[in-house]
Motif scaffolding. Structure first.
Motif, PDB file in Angstrom:
ATOM      1  N   VAL A  75      39.750  41.870  35.735  1.00  0.00           N
ATOM      2  CA  VAL A  75      40.056  42.840  34.862  1.00  0.00           C
ATOM      3  C   VAL A  75      41.288  42.688  34.364  1.00  0.00           C
ATOM      4  CG1 VAL A  75      40.444  45.438  34.563  1.00  0.00           C
ATOM      5  CG2 VAL A  75      38.520  44.509  36.122  1.00  0.00           C
ATOM      6  N   MET A  76      42.399  42.334  35.265  1.00  0.00           N
ATOM      7  CA  MET A  76      43.801  42.462  34.679  1.00  0.00           C
ATOM      8  C   MET A  76      44.022  41.191  33.863  1.00  0.00           C
ATOM      9  SD  MET A  76      44.454  45.418  35.971  1.00  0.00           S
ATOM     10  CE  MET A  76      46.240  45.681  35.241  1.00  0.00           C
ATOM     11  N   LEU A  77      43.586  40.121  34.178  1.00  0.00           N
ATOM     12  CA  LEU A  77      44.163  38.972  33.532  1.00  0.00           C
ATOM     13  C   LEU A  77      43.098  38.135  32.875  1.00  0.00           C
ATOM     14  CD1 LEU A  77      46.039  37.520  36.442  1.00  0.00           C
ATOM     15  CD2 LEU A  77      46.992  38.984  34.449  1.00  0.00           C
ATOM     16  N   LEU A  78      41.831  38.218  33.405  1.00  0.00           N
ATOM     17  CA  LEU A  78      40.895  37.278  32.858  1.00  0.00           C
ATOM     18  C   LEU A  78      39.612  37.839  32.083  1.00  0.00           C
ATOM     19  CD1 LEU A  78      40.329  34.213  33.243  1.00  0.00           C
ATOM     20  CD2 LEU A  78      38.629  34.579  35.040  1.00  0.00           C
ATOM     21  N   ARG A  79      40.166  38.750  31.180  1.00  0.00           N
ATOM     22  CA  ARG A  79      39.041  39.522  30.402  1.00  0.00           C
ATOM     23  C   ARG A  79      38.264  38.555  29.740  1.00  0.00           C
ATOM     24  NH1 ARG A  79      38.902  44.690  28.754  1.00  0.00           N
ATOM     25  NH2 ARG A  79      39.395  45.941  30.853  1.00  0.00           N
TER      26      ARG A  79
END
Ligand SMILES: Nc1ncnc2c1ncn2[C@@H]1O[C@H](COP(=O)(O)OP(=O)(O)OP(=O)(O)O)[C@@H](O)[C@H]1O
Ligand SMILES: [Mg+2]
Lengths: 657, 256
Positions: free
Chosen positions: A614-618
């Motif tokens: 969720v935070m990095l690998l959208r």
């Protein structure tokens, strides 16, 4: 009469606990539109820490406070560290908080172990009083009193201070609120932490009713969610009403219909959904997004769409183009075919499992990645198909694959048509919450309907598929290839669907449903069809999973199974079909590796992956992989004479959207 | 009088206790270009939302080519020939321009089975998409995602989507909203090209656009139709002048 009064008091006291549990969820969801699925896990933290503090200090009150503070802190970290960056992005919030559920539960298990602990009732409140022939614990009166007191305090806080109005204004227009000198960020964090604090406060208080164990994280979430849906979000009164109704329904259900008491609250939920989907006292939960926010990727899929090749003057892709597009699939298929006979049986089993999960993941992707219908109950469809196979094979002695496969698929389709209909009464986050409830409902049915489903023992002894060919027995390699064929068929069908105009319309619904309606689409029907297709394909996975394990147990229907599917989708890349396939490989292999080296820490890793995604690998791995692959794109041939064919340029690849 | 393509009877809309539209009786004839003008907050957008089915009417009735549509959802209204655009761009921002156009074209299909063929497989739709994109001079940008287009181009797409299905009536809510005055004029010409043979109902603050396009003007003021008439009549109307000039020339300056 006294009996009714006693049952009533039991219901009200349970309702008070439910109110305390749900108040925070309703507050953050209704006012701040933050969907916190970890709310139940936060409640659980309150219970465990509260118990520990009570045991250390010997004071129940200090224990309550300790649990509340710990829960509040967890909330604080979640909001300030993570959720704050996912403002108005429900899907991101959902996935992030699922990650936190896993992490919190695993850490709790690490510290306190997996064994259930028992709640405590302080000596001063341990008395009972008689009501006619019945005895009623004083502690329950304390719960009622405490619940009502908190209700009044929260109501004063929300309606009589300007906090509620300020937050609402802040949601509608950040700039204005900021210009007015309100520090919205801090206010949001504070309110979120307050909601967690209240949930933590009742962790220990409600322990005699809810228990202190690892399952409570999910149970509490489920109950809170049902309360919030029944009562409606955003108002203290609504939550209180919902909590009391559910408490009373539960108490009277258990007293008068003990056999089906577990379903009583679900019946209440379904009735509300059918007749009053916005809840009894609810403000409709909808988010008006501005155009700008819509472009800022509200969806799960990659922010950057793949660069679509410039126009070339070709209407249909040429032979080389087609080869280029198909090559990865042909390659993957070749590898899978070759691995079949080569792998040792342990790894072959694992690979079979990967393929089954891949069917499950791509089926979920149609709904979730393409249709934007995030479901946390997808295991229900898989499970009912598996159970159908199990019941027919074990109880009825039907062995023929060609009977069991269609039976499982048809049941999955029927169940998805029913569940889909009810779930589509609501949209967005509510949809997600309702799907959780249905998944859990079916898991309960599987647990309680002992005669048919075998209860918690499940159905054991499902033999490998009998293909009805005399003298032919399907071995592990044969089974592997059967699963492989099923995957290829499902993939091809879904591929056809997502590249069709229907598939594109589904993406249109995900991106901008109101506009789709204005453009003439019956979006309800588009979504409903997507759920049914999705559920049917999940049924295929379920049939093979039943064969794979040779058994069906209730956990195949439960929430963990659904979240595993979700993780495969978001990890691999929602809105692409090959992404979830890769996600399935990573998750199944990851689980196996972790079970070998750190057997108890898999949920922690799982939760971490959720948060990282969720935070990095959208958008998952998929966009990176396809960008890499695009380097090998051949130069398209040019054709000058188009012979009157409408020239759209080279038709872009629709697999990814 | 010729047959009204779009007609309302006593149409009202209130939010809670707030009456935003009160008793609007309005009609637009075949091929007519009607402008609805009025100060900010007059209720123009709300009127369009009720006409298009995005909001339910509180009371009153709406007729489309003689058929009552008051209770129909937006998709059914589109199939009867009523399309609309939005004041604030309301597009599929992450999809390509071509996909946006094709989605609009497929919207005319009633059945889902038709939808199961490949998106780019329908020759008639492909041709139509090409024709419209060329008309808008956006053909070269067809594979760009809409979010990457300039605001002015997005504005055009907004309008093109509503015109794609060849509706009988199209409602354009401030088509030039947000465009600099220099662009707005050329824009009017494009709208004119795209809306031949269509009944056009639009609202705008930009008086140049209004006088450029409208055959008839209706003035909406606090939820009521204050007066109606030809552009000539309206520009001389004392009440209108009072609204627009008496309170400062806010409206006429072409703000959005
Ligand atoms: N959903 C709603 N709830 C409550 N009030 C609303 C709602 N939508 C619009 N209004 C109110 O209705 C009135 C008319 O709004 P509307 O948007 O229709 O005006 P408009 O004529 O389009 O204005 P503008 O020229 O600024 O676009 C305004 O006072 C507005 O605040
Ligand atoms: Mg407006």
């Amino acid at each position: 009469m006294e009996r009714i009064l006693t049952i009533f008091l039991i219901g009200i006291s349970f309702g008070s606990i439910l109110f305390l549990l749900s108040a925070g969820l309703s507050l953050t969801m209704g006012l701040m539109r933050i969907v916190n699925l970890a709310h139940g896990a936060i409640f659980m933290v309150g219970a465990y820490v509260g118990l520990a503090v009570t045991n250390i200090t010997g004071h129940f009150t200090i224990g309550l406070l300790g649990g509340a503070v710990a829960a509040g802190l967890v909330g604080l970290i979640m909001e300030a560290g993570f959720l704050r960056r996912l403002y108005k992005q429900e899907s991101g919030q959902v996935l992030l908080t699922i990650g936190f559920i896993y992490i919190i539960m695993n850490v709790v298990q690490w510290i306190w172990g997996a064994k259930p602990l028992s709640g405590i009732v302080p000596g001063s409140l341990s008395a009972v009083i008689g009501i006619g022939d019945f005895y009623f614990p004083v502690f329950r009166f304390f719960m009622i009193g405490f619940g009502l007191l908190m209700a009044v305090l929260l109501w004063l806080f929300q309606d009589k201070t300007k906090v509620g109005a300020t937050i609402r204004a802040g949601m509608d227009n950040r700039q204005v609120a900021t210009a007015l000198g309100i520090n919205l960020k801090r206010l949001f964090t504070a309110v979120f932490a307050l909601g967690s604090f209240v949930a933590g406060l009742c962790g220990l208080l409600g322990a005699p009713l809810m228990g202190i164990n690892l399952q409570v994280g999910w149970d509490a979430l489920l109950l809170a969610m049902i309360v919030v849906i029944v009562g409606g979000t955003g108002s203290v009164q609504g939550t209180l009403l919902g909590a009391m109704i559910i408490g009373l329904v539960d108490a009277f259900g258990k007293a008068y219909f003990p056999d089906i008491a577990y379903f009583a609250i679900y019946v209440a939920l379904i009735l509300i959904l059918l007749f009053r989907p916005s809840g009894l006292l609810g403000r409709p939960f909808s988010i008006q997004k501005t155009a700008e926010e819509m472009t800022q990727s509200v969806t799960l899929s990659a922010k950057m769409p793949l660069s679509i090749p410039a126009a070339t003057g070709l209407r249909k892709p040429g032979a080389r183009q087609r080869l280029y597009r198909l090559a990865p699939f042909i390659g993957a298929a070749c590898v899978l075919i070759m691995l079949g006979p080569l792998l040792p049986s342990f790894y072959l089993g694992m690979l079979t499992k990967v393929l089954i999960y891949a069917i499950f993941a791509i089926s979920l992707d149609l709904m979730m990645g393409y249709g934007g219908l995030t479901s946390m109950g997808h295991a229900a469809f898989l499970g009912v198909a598996g159970y159908t196979v199990g019941i027919l094979a074990v109880k009825e002695g039907i062995g023929l694959f060609w009977v069991l496969l269609p039976a499982g698929i048809v049941v999955a389709a029927l169940i998805s048509a029913i569940i889909g209909y009810i779930c589509l009464r609501v949209s967005g986050t509510y949809f997600l919450l309702v799907t959780i409830a249905f998944g859990q409902l079916l898991a309960i049915v599987a647990t309680k309907w002992y005669k048919v489903t075998g209860g918690t023992d499940g159905l054991v002894g499902i033999k490998r598929p009998d293909l009805g060919i005399p003298g032919f027995n399907l071995g592990p390699i044969g089974f592997y290839f059967l699963v492989f064929i099923a995957l290829v068929v499902c993939f091809a069908v879904l591929y056809r669907i997502v590249t069709s105009a229907y598939g594109r319309a589904l993406v249109g619904v995900r991106e901008n449903e109101p506009r789709m309606r204005s453009l003439g689409y019956n979006t309800w029907r588009l979504k409903y069809v997507a759920i049914i297709i999705s559920g049917t394909v999940a049924g295929v996975a379920g049939v093979f999973l039943a064969y794979y394990y040779g058994a069906m147990v209730p956990s195949t229907l439960a929430i963990e199974m659904s979240t595993a599917g979700m993780l495969m989708v978001i990890l691999g890349g929602p809105g692409t079909l090959f992404g979830p396939f890769i996600g399935a490989i990573v998750v199944v292999l990851g689980e196996n590796i972790s079970l070998t080296y750190v057997p108890d820490r898999w949920p922690l890793i799982l939760g971490g992956i959720f948060i990282l995604c969720v935070m990095l690998l959208r958008g998952g791995f998929a966009p990176y992989l396809s960008r890499l692959y695009q380097r090998f794109r051949p130069e398209p041939a040019r054709i000058t004479d188009l012979g009157g064919v409408p020239d759209l340029g080279e038709v872009p690849d629709l697999r990814e959207s | 009088m010729q047959t009204a393509v779009l007609r309302t009877e006593n149409l009202s809309k209130s939010f809670g206790g707030l009456d935003v539209l009160s008793g609007i009786t309005f009609s637009a004839g075949e091929n007519e270009n009607v402008a609805i003008i009025g100060p900010n907050g007059a209720g123009k957008t709300t009127f369009f939302n009720v006409l298009g089915g995005q909001l339910p009417a509180t009371s009153g009735r709406i007729f489309l080519v003689g058929q009552e549509v008051t209770k129909l959802p937006p998709d059914r209204r589109l199939h009867l020939g009523l399309a609309r655009s939005y004041q604030i761009n309301n597009l599929f921002f992450t999809l390509s321009l071509l996909d946006n156009m094709l989605l609009a074209l497929y919207g005319a299909e009633h059945s889902h089975l038709h939808l199961l063929r490949s998106l780019y497989g329908r020759r008639d739709y492909a041709e139509e998409a090409r024709r419209m994109l060329e008309l808008m001079e956006l053909w070269d940008k067809r594979f760009e995602i809409v979010a990457a287009l300039s605001y002015g181009d997005q504005r055009l797409v907004e309008i093109a989507l509503s015109l794609a299905t060849k509706p009988k009536v199209v409602l354009l809510d401030e088509p030039t909203a947000g465009l600099p005055t220099s662009e707005a004029l050329g824009f009017a010409a494009k709208i004119r090209r795209l809306t031949t043979d269509i009944t056009l109902v639009f609202c705008a603050h930009d008086m140049d656009l209004v006088f450029n396009l409208a055959d008839r003007i209706a003035v909406l003021y606090f939820g009521e139709i204050l007066c109606e008439g030809t552009p000539g009549e309206i520009s001389c109307n004392a009440k209108v002048q009072e609204i627009y000039l008496g309170q400062g020339s806010k409206g006429a300056a072409g703000n959005a």
